[in-house]
Enzyme design. Sequence first.
Site, PDB file in Angstrom:
ATOM      1  CG  ASP A   1      58.427  -9.443  54.824  1.00 22.77           C
ATOM      2  OD1 ASP A   1      58.808  -9.518  53.641  1.00 22.77           O
ATOM      3  OD2 ASP A   1      57.309  -8.997  55.153  1.00 22.77           O
TER       4      ASP A   1
ATOM      5  N   PRO B   1      53.206  -1.035  64.384  1.00 22.88           N
ATOM      6  CG  PRO B   1      51.942   0.276  62.937  1.00 22.88           C
ATOM      7  CD  PRO B   1      53.271   0.220  63.610  1.00 22.88           C
TER       8      PRO B   1
ATOM      9  CE  LYS C   1      57.517  -5.778  54.942  1.00 25.77           C
ATOM     10  NZ  LYS C   1      56.425  -5.656  53.940  1.00 25.77           N
TER      11      LYS C   1
ATOM     12  CB  SER D   1      59.167 -10.316  59.517  1.00 29.26           C
ATOM     13  OG  SER D   1      58.061 -11.064  59.042  1.00 29.26           O
ATOM     14  CB  ALA D   2      61.394  -6.242  62.185  1.00 30.08           C
TER      15      ALA D   2
ATOM     16  N   GLY E   1      51.537  -4.457  57.325  1.00 31.13           N
ATOM     17  CA  GLY E   1      52.409  -4.640  56.168  1.00 31.13           C
ATOM     18  C   GLY E   1      53.793  -4.069  56.360  1.00 31.13           C
ATOM     19  CG  LEU E   2      54.549  -0.715  58.431  1.00 30.80           C
ATOM     20  CD1 LEU E   2      54.251   0.224  59.604  1.00 30.80           C
ATOM     21  CD2 LEU E   2      55.336   0.021  57.350  1.00 30.80           C
ATOM     22  N   GLY E   3      55.984  -5.367  58.498  1.00 34.66           N
ATOM     23  CA  GLY E   3      56.906  -6.453  58.846  1.00 34.66           C
ATOM     24  C   GLY E   3      57.415  -6.410  60.262  1.00 34.66           C
TER      25      GLY E   3
END
Length: 306
Positions: free
Chosen positions: A154, A113, A19, A122-123, A117-119
């Site tokens: 997230d 990575p 995200k 969490s994904a 901060g791309l979550g």
Amino acid sequence: MTPAHGAPGLIGTAEAHAKINLRHRVFARDETGFHGVETLLARTSLTDTISLFEAGPEAAAGGVNLAVEGPRPAGVPEGPDNLCWRAAEMFLERAFPKRGRPGVHIRLEKRIPMGSGLGGGSADAGATLRLLARRWPRLDERDLVELAGEIGSDVPFALIGVPMALGWERGRRLLPLRPPRPRPALLVCSPIHVSTPEAYGWLGRTHADPGSASVLPGATRLADWESLERLIRNDLEASVLARHPELSETLERLRSCEPAAAAMTGSGSALFAIFRDDAERARARHRFSASGDGEGPDIVDVRLPV
């Protein structure tokens, strides 16, 4: 890779989408010590892949086993520190509180990575919960979202699987939105790792307007890119870039390529730039790459929101 224990059966496979935060407002701390946030989340086409297997009868009951592979496995934990392991363990504890808890094996193909901060973690957790709930529908939707929120801010967004949403209260309150037409974007992924507690700690007393209200247009206007471009903002960006000048320089290079919008996502360190069409992105990618020293960050082509 074949899971190590017994003869497990495949439960299913799910894509875990990275995200970005198109908008991330940070307000004053609440009574629990956490900052209030208002965030506009958009799902991207960059994914990890989760495959979930049910353990065979000879496996230890109630166990979780995780194998990490793929282009970016380095540094990804394969034990309880991994969020998809934690998601599986917490789900099974609540779905089978007394006895008969099954064992599961998780295969994680890692492309998102870490610490960006791309979550990604969490994904992975959200995709794991979706697969578990499909196999053992013992928790209702409200319980699943509550469980996801306990794992990470997230994770509820990753769990519900929508292209775009507004989020409050550490992700537990979500408003799914009708998304605009997907646009091409670049993700610029630095090897710098920024932890979320660090990013919020750096914010400290330097934040310009803690406690101020955010004003957003109606939800229907958030489906319009012209409105969205004006709203893009990240209250964590300035303090993170101040401590990592190389990120600040990279963002300036990215903005010099004239995207429709560019910013840091989440707590960093990944940066994003959104373009109006594929040709504009291709020109910007070439220009950005040419302006570097040949050993710069990874650049990933994505579409969002998807």
